[in-house]
Design a protein around this motif. Structure first.
Motif, PDB file in Angstrom:
ATOM      1  N   LYS A  12       0.815  -1.214   0.000  1.00 30.88           N
ATOM      2  CA  LYS A  12       0.000   0.000   0.000  1.00 30.88           C
ATOM      3  C   LYS A  12       0.848   1.263   0.000  1.00 30.88           C
ATOM      4  O   LYS A  12       0.517   2.250  -0.659  1.00 30.88           O
ATOM      5  N   GLU A  13       1.958   1.242   0.735  1.00 29.36           N
ATOM      6  CA  GLU A  13       2.814   2.428   0.804  1.00 29.36           C
ATOM      7  C   GLU A  13       3.367   2.778  -0.576  1.00 29.36           C
ATOM      8  O   GLU A  13       3.322   3.941  -0.998  1.00 29.36           O
ATOM      9  N   LYS A  14       3.867   1.782  -1.299  1.00 32.23           N
ATOM     10  CA  LYS A  14       4.403   2.041  -2.634  1.00 32.23           C
ATOM     11  C   LYS A  14       3.291   2.430  -3.614  1.00 32.23           C
ATOM     12  O   LYS A  14       3.490   3.271  -4.498  1.00 32.23           O
ATOM     13  N   TYR A  15       2.133   1.804  -3.489  1.00 35.69           N
ATOM     14  CA  TYR A  15       0.982   2.141  -4.332  1.00 35.69           C
ATOM     15  C   TYR A  15       0.592   3.607  -4.160  1.00 35.69           C
ATOM     16  O   TYR A  15       0.411   4.345  -5.146  1.00 35.69           O
ATOM     17  N   CYS A 222       4.819   5.449 -18.307  1.00 37.83           N
ATOM     18  CA  CYS A 222       3.986   6.338 -19.112  1.00 37.83           C
ATOM     19  C   CYS A 222       4.282   6.009 -20.565  1.00 37.83           C
ATOM     20  O   CYS A 222       5.444   5.936 -20.966  1.00 37.83           O
ATOM     21  N   LEU A 223       3.251   5.804 -21.368  1.00 37.46           N
ATOM     22  CA  LEU A 223       3.453   5.330 -22.734  1.00 37.46           C
ATOM     23  C   LEU A 223       3.767   6.431 -23.730  1.00 37.46           C
ATOM     24  O   LEU A 223       4.388   6.184 -24.753  1.00 37.46           O
ATOM     25  N   ASN A 224       3.328   7.659 -23.468  1.00 40.54           N
ATOM     26  CA  ASN A 224       3.575   8.734 -24.427  1.00 40.54           C
ATOM     27  C   ASN A 224       3.565  10.089 -23.716  1.00 40.54           C
ATOM     28  O   ASN A 224       2.507  10.561 -23.327  1.00 40.54           O
ATOM     29  N   PRO A 225       4.777  10.686 -23.525  1.00 43.85           N
ATOM     30  CA  PRO A 225       6.078  10.171 -23.956  1.00 43.85           C
ATOM     31  C   PRO A 225       6.506   9.026 -23.044  1.00 43.85           C
ATOM     32  O   PRO A 225       6.126   8.977 -21.870  1.00 43.85           O
ATOM     33  N   LEU A 226       7.336   8.122 -23.585  1.00 44.21           N
ATOM     34  CA  LEU A 226       7.748   6.950 -22.826  1.00 44.21           C
ATOM     35  C   LEU A 226       8.642   7.377 -21.662  1.00 44.21           C
ATOM     36  O   LEU A 226       9.690   7.991 -21.855  1.00 44.21           O
ATOM     37  N   LYS A 227       8.181   7.049 -20.444  1.00 45.67           N
ATOM     38  CA  LYS A 227       8.927   7.415 -19.246  1.00 45.67           C
ATOM     39  C   LYS A 227       8.641   6.391 -18.163  1.00 45.67           C
ATOM     40  O   LYS A 227       7.518   5.913 -18.025  1.00 45.67           O
ATOM     41  N   VAL A 228       9.667   6.038 -17.390  1.00 40.93           N
ATOM     42  CA  VAL A 228       9.542   5.042 -16.342  1.00 40.93           C
ATOM     43  C   VAL A 228       9.626   5.719 -14.982  1.00 40.93           C
ATOM     44  O   VAL A 228      10.448   6.628 -14.768  1.00 40.93           O
ATOM     45  N   TYR A 229       8.777   5.271 -14.049  1.00 39.31           N
ATOM     46  CA  TYR A 229       8.752   5.784 -12.682  1.00 39.31           C
ATOM     47  C   TYR A 229       8.996   4.620 -11.727  1.00 39.31           C
ATOM     48  O   TYR A 229       8.523   3.502 -11.959  1.00 39.31           O
ATOM     49  N   TYR A 230       9.686   4.902 -10.632  1.00 39.66           N
ATOM     50  CA  TYR A 230       9.932   3.883  -9.611  1.00 39.66           C
ATOM     51  C   TYR A 230       9.598   4.431  -8.226  1.00 39.66           C
ATOM     52  O   TYR A 230       9.790   5.612  -7.940  1.00 39.66           O
ATOM     53  N   CYS A 231       9.098   3.549  -7.369  1.00 38.56           N
ATOM     54  CA  CYS A 231       8.907   3.873  -5.954  1.00 38.56           C
ATOM     55  C   CYS A 231       9.500   2.735  -5.124  1.00 38.56           C
ATOM     56  O   CYS A 231       9.404   1.569  -5.499  1.00 38.56           O
TER      57      CYS A 231
END
Length: 231
Positions: A12-15, A222-231
């Motif tokens: 839940k924390e990461k979500y 994110c598909l457009n623009p392509l970008k990656v997120y991390y937690c």
């Protein structure tokens, strides 16, 4: 914007941190690619997701087992009593789900009142076995574990639900020449150590289970623009 979140696995924390980081607008779409139910807070996360109109869930193993077995467990009052009374096919499913550490999911579900349980089961029935979306001139197929017995000439709608839940994806082989296959279910460290804690992106695959269940990252793309997120 279109976002895809990998296996949350009850974290839940990461979500919550990921939603805060993405900050999706009502007009954005957020796809959650299965295996929400696992770990400590899967039921709580489902309860949050179901009231967000811009979140679209894709079926994972955990949700597949849950929608099949939670009604039977509730009817019998416990996992143990259900195991004594259900048929052979359901017993086999329960044995497999037990290996995936379903105890917290079951106990949290049983703690709900009848209305709460019905809401969870109704929401689980809405999980799509796969999604096919277009973004930025590209097409993406979302399937939690991949596509079992893949045949490039076979339409996606002709596969069974189980084919998207119990596949063993070959990440060394591109499945499509004109689409990208987006999967979770298998931590990227198990695909290649090079991608430990990171999204795997090769051969028209996007694998986004970065090991949140094991203390690794929760990933979103994110598909457009392509970008990656991390937690």
């Amino acid at each position: 914007m279109t976002y895809i979140i990998g296996d949350i696995c009850g974290n839940k924390e990461k979500y919550e941190k990921m939603l805060e980081k993405l900050n999706p607008k009502d007009t954005d779409a957020v796809f959650v690619i299965g295996n929400v139910l696992c770990g400590e807070n899967g039921i709580e996360i489902l309860q949050d997701m179901m009231y967000r109109a811009n979140i679209f869930p894709v079926l994972g193993k955990q949700e597949y087992y849950a929608k099949k077995l939670l009604p039977l467990i509730a009817e019998n009052g416990s996992t143990e009593k259900a195991a004594e009374n259900i048929g052979a096919e359901e017993k086999a499913l329960l044995a497999e789900w037990t290996k995936l550490k379903c105890e917290k999911t079951v106990s949290d579900f049983l703690s709900l009142d009848e209305e709460g349980r019905e809401a969870i089961l109704d929401y689980l029935s809405e999980f799509a076995p796969y999604e096919e979306i277009e973004e930025g001139g590209k097409t993406f197929v979302l399937a939690s574990s991949g596509i079992r017995n893949f045949d490039g000439d076979k339409p996606l709608e002709d596969y069974d639900e189980e084919d998207f839940v119990f596949a063993e994806t070959d990440y060394m082989t591109p499945y499509f020449s004109d689409r990208y296959l987006v999967t979770g279910n298998k931590p990227t460290a198990m695909i290649s150590r090079e991608f430990t804690g990171k999204v795997y992106s090769k051969k028209r695959h996007l694998a986004i289970d970065c090991g949140a269940l094991y203390g690794g990252n929760l990933a979103a793309v994110c598909l457009n623009p392509l970008k990656v997120y991390y937690c």
